[in-house]
Write a protein that holds these residues in place. Sequence first.
Motif, PDB file in Angstrom:
ATOM      1  N   GLN A 266      66.474  60.417  57.351  1.00  0.00           N
ATOM      2  CA  GLN A 266      65.368  59.575  56.900  1.00  0.00           C
ATOM      3  C   GLN A 266      65.866  58.426  56.022  1.00  0.00           C
ATOM      4  O   GLN A 266      65.441  57.280  56.168  1.00  0.00           O
ATOM      5  CB  GLN A 266      64.345  60.424  56.133  1.00  0.00           C
TER       6      GLN A 266
ATOM      7  N   ALA B 144      58.580  52.414  51.063  1.00  0.00           N
ATOM      8  CA  ALA B 144      58.173  53.806  51.303  1.00  0.00           C
ATOM      9  C   ALA B 144      59.297  54.762  50.925  1.00  0.00           C
ATOM     10  O   ALA B 144      59.055  55.840  50.349  1.00  0.00           O
ATOM     11  CB  ALA B 144      57.781  53.981  52.772  1.00  0.00           C
ATOM     12  N   ALA B 145      60.544  54.392  51.238  1.00  0.00           N
ATOM     13  CA  ALA B 145      61.677  55.238  50.871  1.00  0.00           C
ATOM     14  C   ALA B 145      61.820  55.333  49.358  1.00  0.00           C
ATOM     15  O   ALA B 145      62.112  56.409  48.817  1.00  0.00           O
ATOM     16  CB  ALA B 145      62.959  54.698  51.500  1.00  0.00           C
TER      17      ALA B 145
ATOM     18  N   SER C 237      65.980  47.743  58.555  1.00  0.00           N
ATOM     19  CA  SER C 237      64.637  48.189  58.221  1.00  0.00           C
ATOM     20  C   SER C 237      63.867  47.061  57.535  1.00  0.00           C
ATOM     21  O   SER C 237      64.448  46.157  56.941  1.00  0.00           O
ATOM     22  CB  SER C 237      64.699  49.420  57.308  1.00  0.00           C
ATOM     23  N   ASN C 238      62.546  47.136  57.604  1.00  0.00           N
ATOM     24  CA  ASN C 238      61.733  46.112  56.969  1.00  0.00           C
ATOM     25  C   ASN C 238      61.385  46.513  55.544  1.00  0.00           C
ATOM     26  O   ASN C 238      61.675  47.630  55.104  1.00  0.00           O
ATOM     27  CB  ASN C 238      60.457  45.838  57.781  1.00  0.00           C
ATOM     28  N   ASN C 239      60.768  45.598  54.826  1.00  0.00           N
ATOM     29  CA  ASN C 239      60.481  45.825  53.413  1.00  0.00           C
ATOM     30  C   ASN C 239      59.511  46.975  53.213  1.00  0.00           C
ATOM     31  O   ASN C 239      59.602  47.721  52.232  1.00  0.00           O
ATOM     32  CB  ASN C 239      59.924  44.540  52.793  1.00  0.00           C
ATOM     33  N   LYS C 240      58.569  47.150  54.143  1.00  0.00           N
ATOM     34  CA  LYS C 240      57.599  48.240  54.006  1.00  0.00           C
ATOM     35  C   LYS C 240      58.289  49.599  54.081  1.00  0.00           C
ATOM     36  O   LYS C 240      57.976  50.515  53.309  1.00  0.00           O
ATOM     37  CB  LYS C 240      56.541  48.121  55.111  1.00  0.00           C
ATOM     38  N   GLU C 241      59.238  49.743  54.999  1.00  0.00           N
ATOM     39  CA  GLU C 241      59.974  51.012  55.119  1.00  0.00           C
ATOM     40  C   GLU C 241      60.814  51.269  53.870  1.00  0.00           C
ATOM     41  O   GLU C 241      60.911  52.415  53.399  1.00  0.00           O
ATOM     42  CB  GLU C 241      60.873  50.969  56.357  1.00  0.00           C
ATOM     43  N   ARG C 242      61.403  50.223  53.320  1.00  0.00           N
ATOM     44  CA  ARG C 242      62.235  50.404  52.125  1.00  0.00           C
ATOM     45  C   ARG C 242      61.394  50.807  50.925  1.00  0.00           C
ATOM     46  O   ARG C 242      61.782  51.685  50.143  1.00  0.00           O
ATOM     47  CB  ARG C 242      62.993  49.110  51.833  1.00  0.00           C
TER      48      ARG C 242
ATOM     49  N   ARG D 135      67.599  55.805  58.091  1.00  0.00           N
ATOM     50  CA  ARG D 135      66.680  55.013  58.911  1.00  0.00           C
ATOM     51  C   ARG D 135      65.871  54.027  58.072  1.00  0.00           C
ATOM     52  O   ARG D 135      65.728  52.861  58.440  1.00  0.00           O
ATOM     53  CB  ARG D 135      65.736  55.957  59.660  1.00  0.00           C
ATOM     54  N   GLN D 136      65.343  54.469  56.936  1.00  0.00           N
ATOM     55  CA  GLN D 136      64.450  53.624  56.139  1.00  0.00           C
ATOM     56  C   GLN D 136      65.198  52.665  55.215  1.00  0.00           C
ATOM     57  O   GLN D 136      64.625  51.654  54.792  1.00  0.00           O
ATOM     58  CB  GLN D 136      63.509  54.496  55.305  1.00  0.00           C
TER      59      GLN D 136
END
Length: 555
Positions: free
Chosen positions: A241, A257-258, A250-255, A244-245
């Motif tokens: 995970q 969220a991480a 990865s985009n800013n939203k995924e980062r 991937r994030q």
Amino acid sequence: MATMYRMPKLVETPQVTEVPGTMYKMPVLNKMSELDLASTYYDQTRASTQTQNGPDVAALEARQEAVLARLRHLKAQLDKVQGNKITTPSPSISAAPVLGAPAHSSPTRKSPVHDLVISANPRHPPYSLVLLRRLLKQAGSPVLAVNHMHSSVFQINDSLRAHFSDQPLAERRDHPLAFTLHWKDVTASALMVNPLRQTQICGEVNIARYISRLFPLASPFNYEAIGSFPTIAETDQLLDQLSRQLSSSSNNKERQAALRMLNGRLGKNTFLMGCSCGIADVLAWSLVKQLGLDIGAPSNVAKWYKYLTSMAGLELESATPESKHPSESNMEKSNLQQVRTEAKKQEASPKSAKVTIRDTAKKSPSVANGDATKKSPAIANGVDIKKPHMDRAGLESYLKSLGIKYQVTDHEEVFTVEALMKCVKEKNIPGLHMKNLFLKDKKRKDLYLLSARHDAEVKLSDVAKQVGVKELRFADESVMLDVIGVAQGCVTPFALANDTEQKVTFLLDSVALDSSHAYVNFHPLSNAATLGVSPQDLRKFLGATGHQPKLLNFA
């Protein structure tokens, strides 16, 4: 009459004609047993002619033994080169398999140096190797670290290379394990396990898994050896995970969220998998450092990041508000106030005032016509008396007070990226060059300063989506002059030092914080010069002014 014609017999033929049973007859070289099976397929005469092995068989057997002996010798040499020879245990000794046992290449064995050859991109340095090297040394397995620069890479920051090499270089024979890092233009880090067979392990997450097996069985970093099956599965899931994030794609939203996930875990425990630091913490710390997500990170993540940075023997590149000591914050405010006082004194002289309003007079008709007092109450006699803004001299004094080293190059005034890059080529100015936009939110009137690499394709609609607003447009020059103290053509992140009320949100291209760049270049509050600082010092400057950047990705 039986036949129509009778012919006289001219040749007498024998009564019995023998026909051969095979086309070619070959001698029997060996027999499977005392019973000769050849008679089953061939005639008795052929089988009886070979009753014992002849000299040809002995020569063939001798040749076979010589070939086998040579093969054994070659295999011994190959094992010596690989340093990976495995001694086969005696059949009488049985050893129970151990879950998560180290690989045969474990540095705990008395064997030649086990060299891990790793290829990595300097734009995404695998910082996990720095921390894992120190942890392996603490576990009793000192690691030799060297790095080389491939021809596909033109320049690497010296401080970055120093993190991944021993200074001075130690003796290779004194280390059971070695990390040989090759800086290349590759998409992902890769570990060459067996150079002869060209066997690779791709991705920093999988490299961390491999190195975790080199730790002793009782070490918390060898999670496959000490953990239960549910714990091992949870750790592997967390590693995947994070990879991937928090990847470069990865985009800013995924980062974000991480980061929220990490902050939640660290709110319950000291580390990601409990009370002990593990391999998941090492990987997460490395990815956060690569992407510069430690700036403005949540409080739990900031404390955890600071602790792991100290474990790796590195200094914090910029102190976050949660981890900064109060005395450090007061010192930076004191330096900034001192520089502002000096700037105010300089602006009191007509010469300084003339220099300060040079660009403003070009762009503002009210000031050029001498009607500045009526149109803008904040300006009197060409000097901003409401809030004295820092100029280029004040900026350089401020950078020196922060201990920031910089390079500055004077050139002709430029108002476009094309004109800037022409000067860069003529003056041979090294480093990454940026273009800057001063924007506002159409609905809420929030202000943004955007910095992207000079050749990036910037679409305001895409930027608005990454920021989370409906629409962005260019802000008025009058607002720009009032808030950050520069005119059109001079927009620069260094002008954020003038934004004491922190009205501006700083949007930064994530490539600007890559340690592979020796310098990141902007205008020093004037479009007649270019000033460059290292990515680490850029972090330091932004931390001092209180403008933690929101990182964006551009194609």
